[in-house]
Design an enzyme around this catalytic site. Structure first.
Site, PDB file in Angstrom:
ATOM      1  N   GLU A  97      -8.057 -14.906 -12.050  1.00 17.87           N
ATOM      2  CA  GLU A  97      -7.005 -14.182 -11.323  1.00 17.87           C
ATOM      3  C   GLU A  97      -5.819 -14.097 -12.265  1.00 17.87           C
ATOM      4  OE1 GLU A  97      -7.499 -12.848  -8.484  1.00 17.87           O
ATOM      5  OE2 GLU A  97      -9.190 -13.932  -7.622  1.00 17.87           O
TER       6      GLU A  97
ATOM      7  N   CYS B  35       1.795 -13.069  -7.425  1.00 19.98           N
ATOM      8  CA  CYS B  35       0.916 -12.210  -8.218  1.00 19.98           C
ATOM      9  C   CYS B  35       0.686 -10.880  -7.511  1.00 19.98           C
ATOM     10  CB  CYS B  35      -0.404 -12.917  -8.460  1.00 19.98           C
ATOM     11  SG  CYS B  35      -1.116 -13.538  -6.930  1.00 19.98           S
TER      12      CYS B  35
HETATM   13  P1  NAP Z   1      -0.201 -19.458 -17.685  1.00 20.65           P
HETATM   14  O1  NAP Z   1       0.850 -19.800 -18.644  1.00 20.65           O
HETATM   15  O2  NAP Z   1      -1.329 -18.622 -18.144  1.00 20.65           O
HETATM   16  O3  NAP Z   1      -0.707 -20.853 -17.105  1.00 20.65           O
HETATM   17  C1  NAP Z   1      -1.664 -20.926 -16.100  1.00 20.65           C
HETATM   18  C2  NAP Z   1      -2.391 -22.243 -16.187  1.00 20.65           C
HETATM   19  O4  NAP Z   1      -3.128 -22.310 -17.418  1.00 20.65           O
HETATM   20  C3  NAP Z   1      -1.478 -23.460 -16.190  1.00 20.65           C
HETATM   21  O5  NAP Z   1      -2.101 -24.483 -15.470  1.00 20.65           O
HETATM   22  C4  NAP Z   1      -1.399 -23.816 -17.671  1.00 20.65           C
HETATM   23  O6  NAP Z   1      -1.094 -25.170 -17.892  1.00 20.65           O
HETATM   24  C5  NAP Z   1      -2.795 -23.497 -18.129  1.00 20.65           C
HETATM   25  N1  NAP Z   1      -2.935 -23.226 -19.543  1.00 20.65           N
HETATM   26  C6  NAP Z   1      -2.001 -22.767 -20.411  1.00 20.65           C
HETATM   27  N2  NAP Z   1      -2.550 -22.616 -21.627  1.00 20.65           N
HETATM   28  C7  NAP Z   1      -3.856 -22.980 -21.534  1.00 20.65           C
HETATM   29  C8  NAP Z   1      -4.952 -23.039 -22.457  1.00 20.65           C
HETATM   30  N3  NAP Z   1      -4.801 -22.676 -23.723  1.00 20.65           N
HETATM   31  N4  NAP Z   1      -6.142 -23.473 -21.997  1.00 20.65           N
HETATM   32  C9  NAP Z   1      -6.313 -23.833 -20.711  1.00 20.65           C
HETATM   33  N5  NAP Z   1      -5.304 -23.803 -19.803  1.00 20.65           N
HETATM   34  C10 NAP Z   1      -4.100 -23.367 -20.192  1.00 20.65           C
HETATM   35  O7  NAP Z   1       0.357 -18.693 -16.412  1.00 20.65           O
HETATM   36  P2  NAP Z   1       1.654 -19.034 -15.572  1.00 20.65           P
HETATM   37  O8  NAP Z   1       2.783 -18.558 -16.392  1.00 20.65           O
HETATM   38  O9  NAP Z   1       1.622 -20.434 -15.097  1.00 20.65           O
HETATM   39  O10 NAP Z   1       1.446 -18.141 -14.284  1.00 20.65           O
HETATM   40  C11 NAP Z   1       2.047 -16.891 -14.093  1.00 20.65           C
HETATM   41  C12 NAP Z   1       1.014 -15.811 -14.141  1.00 20.65           C
HETATM   42  O11 NAP Z   1      -0.031 -16.100 -13.224  1.00 20.65           O
HETATM   43  C13 NAP Z   1       1.553 -14.474 -13.729  1.00 20.65           C
HETATM   44  O12 NAP Z   1       1.191 -13.544 -14.696  1.00 20.65           O
HETATM   45  C14 NAP Z   1       0.865 -14.156 -12.416  1.00 20.65           C
HETATM   46  O13 NAP Z   1       0.642 -12.811 -12.191  1.00 20.65           O
HETATM   47  C15 NAP Z   1      -0.399 -14.911 -12.521  1.00 20.65           C
HETATM   48  N6  NAP Z   1      -0.881 -15.260 -11.191  1.00 20.65           N
HETATM   49  C16 NAP Z   1      -1.971 -14.609 -10.697  1.00 20.65           C
HETATM   50  C17 NAP Z   1      -2.439 -14.919  -9.431  1.00 20.65           C
HETATM   51  C18 NAP Z   1      -3.638 -14.212  -8.861  1.00 20.65           C
HETATM   52  O14 NAP Z   1      -4.158 -14.668  -7.843  1.00 20.65           O
HETATM   53  N7  NAP Z   1      -4.099 -13.147  -9.463  1.00 20.65           N
HETATM   54  C19 NAP Z   1      -1.812 -15.899  -8.669  1.00 20.65           C
HETATM   55  C20 NAP Z   1      -0.706 -16.539  -9.215  1.00 20.65           C
HETATM   56  C21 NAP Z   1      -0.243 -16.211 -10.489  1.00 20.65           C
HETATM   57  P3  NAP Z   1       0.413 -25.637 -18.246  1.00 20.65           P
HETATM   58  O15 NAP Z   1       1.250 -25.272 -17.095  1.00 20.65           O
HETATM   59  O16 NAP Z   1       0.270 -27.095 -18.429  1.00 20.65           O
HETATM   60  O17 NAP Z   1       0.786 -24.898 -19.490  1.00 20.65           O
END
Ligand code: NAP
Length: 520
Positions: free
Chosen positions: A257, A296
């Protein structure tokens, strides 16, 4: 030194051995708690989850697991006030925004408890009818769906620490699949607190629910072929996850997602005095301000007939001006903060990027915050941009591919309905689009047209003005997920969510064997 939150893996509460990361109050900036996953024996953790947790869950039937979910929902409901406090402190949310996360989680659990109860004593899910493979029906084929014999790893985003856990865990646990959740670091506290309460209450078999708080280092390396991985977060991280060696080597089933350029479209013929116009304006303002736009599913592009550009801009701006932004502890505040100063800065950068291809129609950023220091707090007042002309809507590529994860949307005028629908498709696959108008057939046709690139189409007409569930609200009854850049995932949608946690197999056998298979 702030309190260190413990991880729960291999059936034990365990502290990380490193410095970890400090979680902060995004309004006041002060430290709250720390998380750290350094030094955990992940091989042991994953094996315990798969073997002990999986076996314990699979020893139960769907109906029993459904009762478990009902108990979890009841427990979370009884601790709701504590979760609201954590959310306000760690995510900067006003009560109404916390409700979307916490109450949304409890509601979703309750729904799966209800749907699961109807599955009763079944051991597997039936899948279609028995069909004959031979002329005389002696040799038959029957499909079954059985729970996967692996674990479900959830890597979650920061914006829904409660709902993001339970909307996935409910169908996983109901299916009989153990869960390891790694919440996003910035808001991990609420997820950890909920897991702690549920584990301490002994509501689930040992190993059924584990939590790793801190960096994700090494987690993906532990995945094996029968595991499933659910990721929610940015498109960039999603790409890293898809390309991970363990994921590709073992064909690990992934649900992604990711971000999404959702749109709201005012149908042609809806003038400034029409019901559709008013409903669109209300929904756009709600989507920009609820959770400070950190959903999101929030509306990012507002598609309107070119002739109404000025009127919609005025109406939306007038309502945005009513948002009271600041410290959520102040009862007058209607919109709290973003989850971190890093997100605050990312939103400012995003607004500047959009601003190179769109004009600023409403910019609340100059106005004072209530009870919050603008140099410290992660609060951002709403910003509305616009592309002015239909031709500008075509040219402004950033509007169609830059998701600014905050209280920001862009008004995108279209020439005619075909053009408006084509602009919606420019999101390259999104979670949701909504339509506002009055003519049932026109809106049904438009909804079908949008269904090709959207996981959900939310149609608002005057007869559902009071009852519709909201463009951005994800209801467990309906599919959540979208193709293309939205990640290609599929969650919720009632019992459809169980598919992800089951393996489908065809059993080919004599009629007597086929009919001896569980009815499902
Ligand atoms: P993110 O930076 O991609 O982080 C998401 C998760 O991935 C966090 O738990 C993060 O851990 C982890 N992570 C980061 N780097 C990683 C790696 N190299 N390997 C494995 N895991 C890793 O996203 P975010 O900034 O938290 O979230 C915002 C985004 O999520 C927005 O773009 C939003 O649209 C999207 N979103 C989508 C939905 C949906 O249902 N489609 C719902 C909610 C949010 P850490 O926090 O420890 O870095």
């Amino acid at each position: 030194m702030t309190e260190l939150l413990l991880n729960h893996v291999a059936g034990r509460w365990q502290a990380g051995t490193g410095q970890g990361a400090t979680l902060r109050d995004p309004v006041k900036g002060q430290s709250l708690v720390r998380v750290d996953a350094t030094g955990l024996d992940l091989a042991e953790a994953f094996a315990f989850s798969r073997d002990t947790g999986g076996a314990g869950l699979r020893a139960l039937r769907y109906g029993q697991r459904a009762r478990m979910l009902a108990c979890v929902a009841e427990l979370l409901q009884s601790r709701r006030d504590a979760y609201y406090d954590i959310s306000m402190a760690n995510a900067g949310t006003v009560r109404a925004d916390t409700a979307v996360d916490v109450d949304g989680a409890i509601y979703t659990l309750g729904q799966y408890a209800k749907w699961g109860a109807a599955l009763g004593d079944a051991r597997c899910l039936a899948d279609g009818d028995t069909v004959s493979l031979a002329r005389d029906a002696a040799f038959q084929s029957r499909h079954v769906q059985v729970p996967t014999r692996g674990l479900a790893l959830f890597i979650n985003a920061f914006n829904f620490p409660a709902w993001g856990l339970w909307e996935k865990a409910a169908p996983a646990l109901l299916s009989g699949v153990p869960v390891i959740v790694k919440p996003a670091t910035a808001t991990a506290w609420l997820t950890q607190a909920m897991v702690r309460d549920v584990v301490e209450a002994g509501l689930l078999p040992p190993g059924a629910l584990s939590v790793v708080c801190g960096a994700s280092t090494g987690l993906l390396d532990q995945l094996l072929p029968m595991d499933v991985l659910s990721f929610t977060g940015s498109a960039e991280t999603a790409a890293l996850i898809r390309g991970h060696a363990a994921v590709s080597r073992h064909s690990v089933r992934c649900n992604i997602e990711a971000d999404s350029l959702n749109s709201a479209l005012l149908m042609p013929g809806q003038g400034p005095d029409s019901a559709g116009f008013g409903l669109l304006v209300r929904e756009v303002v709600r989507e920009m301000t609820v959770k400070s736009g950190q959903k999101c599913t929030a509306i990012r592009r507002v598609l309107v007939p070119e002739a109404l550009y000025g009127e919609v801009a005025q109406a939306v701006s007038a309502q945005l001006a009513g948002a009271v932004v600041g410290n959520p502890r102040n009862a007058a505040v209607t919109m709290g903060s973003l989850v971190s100063r890093a997100q605050h800065d990312a939103v400012q950068t995003g607004i500047a990027a959009l601003g190179e291809q769109a004009e600023l129609l409403y910019d609340g950023r100059g106005q004072a915050l209530v009870d919050a220091d603008p140099a410290v707090a992660a609060c951002v007042r709403p910003v509305l941009l616009g592309t002015r002309h239909a031709q500008g809507s075509d040219l402004a590529q950033r509007v169609h591919d830059t998701e600014v994860f905050g209280p920001v949307a862009t008004l995108v005028p279209y020439r005619d309905l075909d053009h408006g629908l084509a602009l919606a498709h420019r999101g390259q696959g999104a979670l949701v689009a909504s339509l506002y108008g009055e003519h049932a057939q026109e809106m049904a046709d438009a909804a079908l047209e949008l269904a090709a690139s959207h996981g959900r189409v939310h149609v608002v007409s005057p007869e559902v003005a009071r009852t519709h569930t909201g463009h951005g609200n994800v209801m467990p009854q309906s599919l959540h997920g979208g193709p293309g850049r939205a990640g290609g995932g599929a969650e919720l949608g009632g019992l459809r969510a169980l598919d992800f946690y089951h393996r489908r197999a065809a059993v080919q056998a004599a009629a007597a064997v086929a009919s001896a298979l569980p009815a499902g």
